[in-house]
Scaffold this motif. Structure first.
Motif, short mmCIF file in Angstrom:
data_model
loop_
_atom_site.label_atom_id
_atom_site.label_comp_id
_atom_site.label_asym_id
_atom_site.label_seq_id
_atom_site.Cartn_x
_atom_site.Cartn_y
_atom_site.Cartn_z
N THR A 1 18.88 42.97 34.20
CA THR A 1 20.00 43.08 33.82
C THR A 1 20.88 41.72 33.88
O THR A 1 20.86 41.09 34.73
CB THR A 1 20.89 43.83 35.12
N SER A 2 21.07 41.62 32.50
CA SER A 2 21.82 40.10 32.13
C SER A 2 23.22 40.03 32.69
O SER A 2 23.88 41.09 32.81
CB SER A 2 21.75 40.01 30.64
N PHE A 3 23.31 39.05 33.17
CA PHE A 3 24.85 38.45 33.68
C PHE A 3 25.37 37.26 33.13
O PHE A 3 24.90 36.39 33.60
CB PHE A 3 24.85 38.57 35.29
N GLN A 4 25.84 37.33 31.93
CA GLN A 4 26.45 36.21 31.02
C GLN A 4 28.04 36.42 31.07
O GLN A 4 28.27 37.24 30.27
CB GLN A 4 25.64 36.05 29.83
N LEU A 5 28.90 35.46 31.64
CA LEU A 5 30.18 35.40 31.63
C LEU A 5 30.71 34.29 31.26
O LEU A 5 30.49 33.01 31.59
CB LEU A 5 30.55 36.00 33.20
N LEU A 6 31.87 34.51 30.69
CA LEU A 6 32.83 33.39 30.28
C LEU A 6 32.15 32.41 29.40
O LEU A 6 31.89 31.17 29.59
CB LEU A 6 33.40 32.56 31.48
N GLU A 7 31.90 32.73 28.11
CA GLU A 7 31.42 31.90 27.14
C GLU A 7 32.43 30.74 26.80
O GLU A 7 33.51 31.12 26.37
CB GLU A 7 31.14 32.56 25.85
N VAL A 8 31.86 29.48 26.90
CA VAL A 8 32.77 28.54 26.80
C VAL A 8 32.57 27.88 25.14
O VAL A 8 33.60 27.90 24.39
CB VAL A 8 32.57 27.31 27.67
#
Length: 218
Positions: A54-61
Motif C-alpha cells: 500500500t503506497s503512502f506518498q503525501l505532500l508533493e512539494v
C-alpha cells in the motif's frame, strides 16, 4: 550506591546544566536502544501484511529530478530497496517514535529536569515540537532512506542482513536528530517552579524586613 547518589547530587548542585545534559544523554541512549529493537520488529510484522503493498506518498512539494515528484512522506509500495516500504514502513517508524517519545517525555520531565510545572501545558508544546520534527525528519529521510538500503542490501550484497543494518542506520539518524533538537526544547518546557512552601517563608521574611524598616523610620 548511596555514595554514588551523594556524589551525583553534589555534582548536580555544582553543575546543574551539565548534569542535565549527561542524564538526558543516558536516557536518550536507552530510548535509542528501544527504537533499534522495536522498529525492525514492527516493520517485520507489518511486512507480512498487505500494508507493504500500500503506497503512502503525501505532500508533493516539487519534481526532484526529471519527472520524479518529491514527497515529504515518500513510502512507495513494495519492499525495500526496489520499493519504498509502503504503509508498513511508515507505520513502523511512526509507532516506534511515538512509543519512544511518550516514555522519554515522562523520564526526562521527572528524572532529568525534575520539572513541577503544568504537565498538560508541557505535553502540548512537546506534541507541537514532535509534529514539527516529524515533518522535518520525513523530509530528511526522503534523501537518505533509499541510498542507505540500496548500499547495505544491493551494493554490499548483504540481503536480509543488510536490511536489518539499514534499519539500525535509519533509526540512529532519527535518534541523532531528536537528541540535538529536543534538549533545548526540554530546557524551555520543563521548568522548576518554586513550591508554595518555599515562597511563603520568603514572603514572610520580606514582610518582616518591611516592618523593621518601617519601625526604624518611626
Amino acid at each position: 550506591m548511596s555514595k554514588i547518589r551523594t556524589a551525583w547530587g553534589a555534582f548536580e548542585e555544582r553543575r546543574p546544566g551539565l548534569a542535565q545534559l549527561i542524564m538526558f544523554s543516558l536516557l536518550s541512549s536507552g530510548m535509542t536502544v528501544l527504537q533499534l529493537v522495536l522498529m525492525p520488529a514492527i516493520k517485520w510484522a507489518f511486512g507480512t501484511t498487505s500494508l507493504i503493498d500500500t503506497s503512502f506518498q503525501l505532500l508533493e512539494v516539487a519534481a526532484a529530478s526529471g519527472d520524479q515528484p518529491f514527497y515529504v512522506f515518500d513510502y512507495a509500495a513494495g519492499a525495500l530497496p526496489l520499493g519504498g516500504g509502503g504503509l508498513a514502513y511508515f507505520l513502523a517508524v511512526q509507532i516506534t517514535l511515538l512509543v519512544a517519545q511518550v516514555i522519554n517525555f515522562f523520564l526526562q520531565r521527572n528524572i532529568t529536569f525534575k520539572s513541577n510545572s503544568n504537565v498538560w501545558w508541557a505535553a502540548f508544546w512537546y506534541t507541537v515540537a514532535y509534529v514539527v520534527i516529524t515533518f522535518g525528519a520525513a523530509v530528511l529521510q526522503a534523501f537518505y532512506k533509499d541510498p542507505v538500503y540500496t548500499l547495505f542490501m544491493d551494493t554490499w550484497g548483504l540481503g536480509a542482513g543488510g536490511e536489518a543494518l539499514a534499519d539500525v542506520a535509519t533509526m540512529l539518524i532519527n535518534a541523532c536528530v531528536s537528541f540535538w533538537v529536543f534538549f533545548p526544547i526540554f530546557k524551555i518546557i520543563f521548568k522548576q517552579e518554586p513550591d508554595d512552601d518555599d515562597v511563603a517563608p520568603d514572603a514572610a521574611q520580606a514582610d518582616g524586613g518591611t516592618e523593621v524598616v518601617a519601625a526604624g523610620l518611626r
